[in-house]
Design an enzyme around this catalytic site. Structure first.
Site, PDB file in Angstrom:
ATOM      1  N   SER A   8      30.948 -66.636  -9.436  1.00  0.00           N
ATOM      2  CA  SER A   8      29.642 -65.991  -9.549  1.00  0.00           C
ATOM      3  C   SER A   8      28.593 -67.033  -9.886  1.00  0.00           C
ATOM      4  O   SER A   8      28.896 -68.079 -10.487  1.00  0.00           O
ATOM      5  CB  SER A   8      29.674 -64.920 -10.651  1.00  0.00           C
ATOM      6  OG  SER A   8      28.373 -64.420 -10.923  1.00  0.00           O
ATOM      7  N   TYR A  29      31.441 -62.034 -19.701  1.00  0.00           N
ATOM      8  CA  TYR A  29      31.670 -62.139 -18.254  1.00  0.00           C
ATOM      9  C   TYR A  29      31.450 -63.558 -17.743  1.00  0.00           C
ATOM     10  O   TYR A  29      32.271 -64.089 -16.981  1.00  0.00           O
ATOM     11  CB  TYR A  29      30.735 -61.164 -17.545  1.00  0.00           C
ATOM     12  CG  TYR A  29      30.713 -61.244 -16.042  1.00  0.00           C
ATOM     13  CD1 TYR A  29      31.729 -60.663 -15.279  1.00  0.00           C
ATOM     14  CD2 TYR A  29      29.652 -61.858 -15.365  1.00  0.00           C
ATOM     15  CE1 TYR A  29      31.697 -60.711 -13.899  1.00  0.00           C
ATOM     16  CE2 TYR A  29      29.608 -61.903 -13.982  1.00  0.00           C
ATOM     17  CZ  TYR A  29      30.635 -61.333 -13.244  1.00  0.00           C
ATOM     18  OH  TYR A  29      30.598 -61.376 -11.875  1.00  0.00           O
ATOM     19  N   LYS A  67      33.830 -66.253 -15.238  1.00  0.00           N
ATOM     20  CA  LYS A  67      33.472 -66.736 -13.909  1.00  0.00           C
ATOM     21  C   LYS A  67      33.363 -68.253 -13.869  1.00  0.00           C
ATOM     22  O   LYS A  67      33.668 -68.886 -12.851  1.00  0.00           O
ATOM     23  CB  LYS A  67      32.175 -66.066 -13.443  1.00  0.00           C
ATOM     24  CG  LYS A  67      32.352 -64.587 -13.115  1.00  0.00           C
ATOM     25  CD  LYS A  67      33.426 -64.403 -12.047  1.00  0.00           C
ATOM     26  CE  LYS A  67      33.581 -62.959 -11.610  1.00  0.00           C
ATOM     27  NZ  LYS A  67      34.581 -62.803 -10.525  1.00  0.00           N
TER      28      LYS A  67
END
Length: 254
Positions: A144, A157, A161
């Protein structure tokens, strides 16, 4: 031109969003496809049906990638159905938005187990099968833009990533001698189930669009070309690379 003619492609998180688009896109390019999915039975069946309508073979294997046993089962089912594994697209991921200071332990643990641990075990299992086959292979992981930038409600998160991006760099070194290429794609803001609630606010969506030089947010289908390219022989000298697919958002934020 069908860039994946005769290949077998396995996709995690393949019933919805980027994974579904990648699975169907691979089939359009001549691949037989196995998808892993966690819960959406109907969506998994419809994905398989779309692939079969394209004249390719497909199976759906249910399983939680956070469970290490799921990776071995998924790879084994792919080999049972198609005889081999040529490409793994490690895509499964979650992002339950939450403030940092009162982030529940369970939310942090679950996000890491799905996004990072799940990717690790899937990549490892696929690599073992590719090494056993002795003919190389390709692994493409969906990281990401969040691997490169922060997010106030994504403190759990963004590290996962970044970890996926780093995993591909290290795996490229570990697996190069086996002819296995490992790369990542870094999507920007893509309209998927992960962020549909977050972007339901029209003002926030307009703001996000304004930060993107191409003037729109991404669709899952925007990832198909980059993933298929990296999976294909056209990228046979590309490994350890990270490809931003973000409409220019990252450079604009700089």
């Amino acid at each position: 031109m069908k860039l994946l003619e005769g290949k077998t492609v396995l996709v995690t998180g393949g019933s919805t969003g980027i994974g579904r688009a990648a699975a169907i896109g691979a089939a359009r390019h001549g691949a037989d496809v196995a998808i892993n999915y966690a819960s959406s039975d109907n969506k998994a069946r419809s994905c398989v049906a779309e692939i079969e309508a394209l004249g390719q073979r497909a199976i759906a294997v249910k399983g939680d990638v956070a469970d290490p046993a799921t990776s071995g089962e998924f790879i084994a089912r792919g080999v049972e159905a198609f005889g081999r594994v040529d490409v793994l697209v490690s895509n499964a991921g979650i992002c339950p938005f939450h403030a940092f200071l009162d982030m529940p332990v369970e939310t942090v643990d679950r996000t890491f187990r799905v996004n990072l641990h799940g990717a690790y075990y899937m990549v490892q299992a696929a690599a073992r099968q590719m090494v056993e086959q002795g003919e190389g292979g390709v692994i493409v992981a969906v990281s990401s833009i969040s691997a490169l930038v922060g997010g106030e409600f994504q403190t759990h998160y963004t590290p996962t990533k970044a970890g996926v991006h780093s995993l591909m760099q290290s795996a490229a070194i570990a697996l190069g001698k086996h002819g296995i290429r490992c790369n990542s794609v870094l999507p920007g803001t893509i309209l998927t189930e992960i962020n549909k609630d977050d972007l339901a606010d029209d003002a926030k969506r307009a703001y996000m669009e304004s930060r993107t030089p191409l003037g729109r947010l991404g669709q899952p289908e925007d990832l198909v070309g980059p993933i298929v390219f990296l999976a294909s022989d056209m990228a046979e000298y590309v490994t350890g690379a990270a490809l931003l697919v973000d409409g220019g958002m990252f450079v604009n934020l700089q």
